[in-house]
Design a protein around this motif. Structure first.
Motif, PDB file in Angstrom:
ATOM      1  N   PHE A  93       0.872  -1.181   0.000  1.00  0.00           N
ATOM      2  CA  PHE A  93       0.000   0.000   0.000  1.00  0.00           C
ATOM      3  C   PHE A  93       0.904   1.225   0.000  1.00  0.00           C
ATOM      4  CE2 PHE A  93      -2.952   3.140   1.625  1.00  0.00           C
ATOM      5  CZ  PHE A  93      -4.151   2.751   1.059  1.00  0.00           C
ATOM      6  N   PRO A  94       0.589   2.245  -0.780  1.00  0.00           N
ATOM      7  CA  PRO A  94       1.479   3.413  -0.852  1.00  0.00           C
ATOM      8  C   PRO A  94       1.487   4.218   0.444  1.00  0.00           C
ATOM      9  CG  PRO A  94      -0.535   3.849  -2.051  1.00  0.00           C
ATOM     10  CD  PRO A  94      -0.597   2.406  -1.621  1.00  0.00           C
ATOM     11  N   PRO A  95       2.589   4.886   0.728  1.00  0.00           N
ATOM     12  CA  PRO A  95       2.674   5.725   1.933  1.00  0.00           C
ATOM     13  C   PRO A  95       1.962   7.069   1.698  1.00  0.00           C
ATOM     14  CG  PRO A  95       4.732   5.804   0.741  1.00  0.00           C
ATOM     15  CD  PRO A  95       3.855   4.835   0.011  1.00  0.00           C
ATOM     16  N   THR A  96       0.640   7.051   1.772  1.00  0.00           N
ATOM     17  CA  THR A  96      -0.133   8.273   1.558  1.00  0.00           C
ATOM     18  C   THR A  96      -0.006   9.198   2.762  1.00  0.00           C
ATOM     19  OG1 THR A  96      -2.119   7.312   2.537  1.00  0.00           O
ATOM     20  CG2 THR A  96      -1.812   7.011   0.147  1.00  0.00           C
ATOM     21  N   GLU A  97      -0.462  10.423   2.591  1.00  0.00           N
ATOM     22  CA  GLU A  97      -0.420  11.396   3.707  1.00  0.00           C
ATOM     23  C   GLU A  97      -1.184  10.870   4.918  1.00  0.00           C
ATOM     24  OE1 GLU A  97       1.102  14.377   4.283  1.00  0.00           O
ATOM     25  OE2 GLU A  97       2.258  13.917   2.490  1.00  0.00           O
ATOM     26  N   ARG A  98      -2.365  10.300   4.701  1.00  0.00           N
ATOM     27  CA  ARG A  98      -3.169   9.798   5.831  1.00  0.00           C
ATOM     28  C   ARG A  98      -2.468   8.645   6.551  1.00  0.00           C
ATOM     29  NH1 ARG A  98      -9.377   8.907   5.103  1.00  0.00           N
ATOM     30  NH2 ARG A  98      -9.127   8.707   7.342  1.00  0.00           N
ATOM     31  N   VAL A  99      -1.850   7.762   5.790  1.00  0.00           N
ATOM     32  CA  VAL A  99      -1.137   6.637   6.397  1.00  0.00           C
ATOM     33  C   VAL A  99       0.068   7.144   7.190  1.00  0.00           C
ATOM     34  CG1 VAL A  99       0.265   4.604   5.867  1.00  0.00           C
ATOM     35  CG2 VAL A  99      -1.945   4.907   4.755  1.00  0.00           C
ATOM     36  N   LEU A 100       0.807   8.083   6.615  1.00  0.00           N
ATOM     37  CA  LEU A 100       1.975   8.625   7.317  1.00  0.00           C
ATOM     38  C   LEU A 100       1.560   9.378   8.583  1.00  0.00           C
ATOM     39  CD1 LEU A 100       4.110   9.806   4.276  1.00  0.00           C
ATOM     40  CD2 LEU A 100       4.432   7.760   5.695  1.00  0.00           C
ATOM     41  N   ARG A 101       0.442  10.104   8.527  1.00  0.00           N
ATOM     42  CA  ARG A 101      -0.060  10.773   9.745  1.00  0.00           C
ATOM     43  C   ARG A 101      -0.428   9.737  10.801  1.00  0.00           C
ATOM     44  NH1 ARG A 101      -2.917  14.225   6.282  1.00  0.00           N
ATOM     45  NH2 ARG A 101      -4.862  13.135   6.740  1.00  0.00           N
ATOM     46  N   GLY A 102      -1.003   8.632  10.362  1.00  0.00           N
ATOM     47  CA  GLY A 102      -1.339   7.563  11.301  1.00  0.00           C
ATOM     48  C   GLY A 102      -0.113   7.005  11.985  1.00  0.00           C
ATOM     49  N   TRP A 103       0.959   6.790  11.213  1.00  0.00           N
ATOM     50  CA  TRP A 103       2.208   6.301  11.819  1.00  0.00           C
ATOM     51  C   TRP A 103       2.774   7.328  12.789  1.00  0.00           C
ATOM     52  CZ3 TRP A 103       3.517   1.675  12.541  1.00  0.00           C
ATOM     53  CH2 TRP A 103       3.249   0.683  11.603  1.00  0.00           C
ATOM     54  N   ALA A 104       2.694   8.616  12.426  1.00  0.00           N
ATOM     55  CA  ALA A 104       3.201   9.664  13.326  1.00  0.00           C
ATOM     56  C   ALA A 104       2.426   9.644  14.635  1.00  0.00           C
ATOM     57  CB  ALA A 104       3.109  11.029  12.656  1.00  0.00           C
ATOM     58  N   ASN A 105       1.114   9.441  14.566  1.00  0.00           N
ATOM     59  CA  ASN A 105       0.298   9.383  15.778  1.00  0.00           C
ATOM     60  C   ASN A 105       0.659   8.171  16.633  1.00  0.00           C
ATOM     61  OD1 ASN A 105      -1.060  11.706  15.074  1.00  0.00           O
ATOM     62  ND2 ASN A 105      -2.774  10.615  14.160  1.00  0.00           N
ATOM     63  N   VAL A 106       0.915   7.047  15.987  1.00  0.00           N
ATOM     64  CA  VAL A 106       1.317   5.840  16.727  1.00  0.00           C
ATOM     65  C   VAL A 106       2.624   6.092  17.463  1.00  0.00           C
ATOM     66  CG1 VAL A 106       2.137   3.467  16.449  1.00  0.00           C
ATOM     67  CG2 VAL A 106       0.077   4.215  15.260  1.00  0.00           C
ATOM     68  N   GLU A 107       3.582   6.703  16.769  1.00  0.00           N
ATOM     69  CA  GLU A 107       4.878   6.991  17.387  1.00  0.00           C
ATOM     70  C   GLU A 107       4.731   7.988  18.529  1.00  0.00           C
ATOM     71  OE1 GLU A 107       7.245   8.251  14.113  1.00  0.00           O
ATOM     72  OE2 GLU A 107       7.561   6.218  13.391  1.00  0.00           O
ATOM     73  N   ASN A 108       3.908   9.018  18.349  1.00  0.00           N
ATOM     74  CA  ASN A 108       3.728  10.046  19.370  1.00  0.00           C
ATOM     75  C   ASN A 108       2.985   9.520  20.596  1.00  0.00           C
ATOM     76  OD1 ASN A 108       5.055  11.920  17.823  1.00  0.00           O
ATOM     77  ND2 ASN A 108       3.187  12.749  16.931  1.00  0.00           N
ATOM     78  N   ASP A 109       2.153   8.516  20.413  1.00  0.00           N
ATOM     79  CA  ASP A 109       1.408   7.940  21.541  1.00  0.00           C
ATOM     80  C   ASP A 109       2.255   6.956  22.336  1.00  0.00           C
ATOM     81  OD1 ASP A 109      -0.819   9.402  20.905  1.00  0.00           O
ATOM     82  OD2 ASP A 109      -1.829   7.780  19.850  1.00  0.00           O
ATOM     83  N   GLY A 110       3.496   6.756  21.915  1.00  0.00           N
ATOM     84  CA  GLY A 110       4.384   5.858  22.645  1.00  0.00           C
ATOM     85  C   GLY A 110       4.113   4.390  22.378  1.00  0.00           C
ATOM     86  N   LEU A 111       3.360   4.079  21.314  1.00  0.00           N
ATOM     87  CA  LEU A 111       3.059   2.696  21.012  1.00  0.00           C
ATOM     88  C   LEU A 111       4.193   2.001  20.280  1.00  0.00           C
ATOM     89  CD1 LEU A 111      -0.647   3.143  19.897  1.00  0.00           C
ATOM     90  CD2 LEU A 111       0.201   2.368  22.106  1.00  0.00           C
ATOM     91  N   MET A 112       5.088   2.786  19.717  1.00  0.00           N
ATOM     92  CA  MET A 112       6.255   2.213  19.034  1.00  0.00           C
ATOM     93  C   MET A 112       7.512   2.655  19.758  1.00  0.00           C
ATOM     94  SD  MET A 112       5.364   2.568  15.018  1.00  0.00           S
ATOM     95  CE  MET A 112       6.865   1.745  14.578  1.00  0.00           C
ATOM     96  N   GLU A 113       8.382   1.755  20.001  1.00  0.00           N
ATOM     97  CA  GLU A 113       9.632   2.075  20.689  1.00  0.00           C
ATOM     98  C   GLU A 113      10.782   1.835  19.756  1.00  0.00           C
ATOM     99  OE1 GLU A 113       9.985   2.440  24.386  1.00  0.00           O
ATOM    100  OE2 GLU A 113       7.866   2.772  24.518  1.00  0.00           O
TER     101      GLU A 113
END
Length: 113
Positions: A93-113
């Motif tokens: 799946f392409p790295p669309t703006e919405r997908v990249l924002r979702g990853w940024a939110n995951v990282e900011n919520d501390g779900l990814m270390e």
């Protein structure tokens, strides 16, 4: 090795070495999903389509409809398309703006270390 040093190397490969080029099947997504439809549903439809195609290794989702899906729907779509084909097909799946924002939110919520 420092300046002025010459490095030589030899790579020996068997003469019968064969590589496989993956067979890619494109699925163009257009439009927006209705409220009651999600990435899982689209993945199920893609998996049904892929079951009739024998010679595919990778399914690549593309098109303007990709822009309408967030991280959760994109992940579900790829997971279901791959799982329902008994993992014989990889899904991209392409790295669309919405997908990249979702990853940024995951990282900011501390779900990814």
């Amino acid at each position: 090795h420092g300046p002025g040093c010459e490095t030589q190397g030899t790579l020996v490969l068997p003469t019968n070495l064969k590589t496989k080029t993956p067979r890619v099947y494109g699925v163009r997504l257009v439009g927006e999903l209705e409220r009651w439809v999600d990435g899982y549903d689209v993945g199920m439809a893609a998996a049904r389509l892929l079951q009739s195609v024998d010679d595919v290794d990778v399914v690549e989702f593309h098109g303007p409809g990709c822009e309408t899906l967030g991280l959760g729907d994109a992940t579900a779509l790829c997971f279901v398309a791959s799982a329902k084909t008994k993992d014989r097909v990889a899904a991209l799946f392409p790295p669309t703006e919405r997908v990249l924002r979702g990853w940024a939110n995951v990282e900011n919520d501390g779900l990814m270390e």
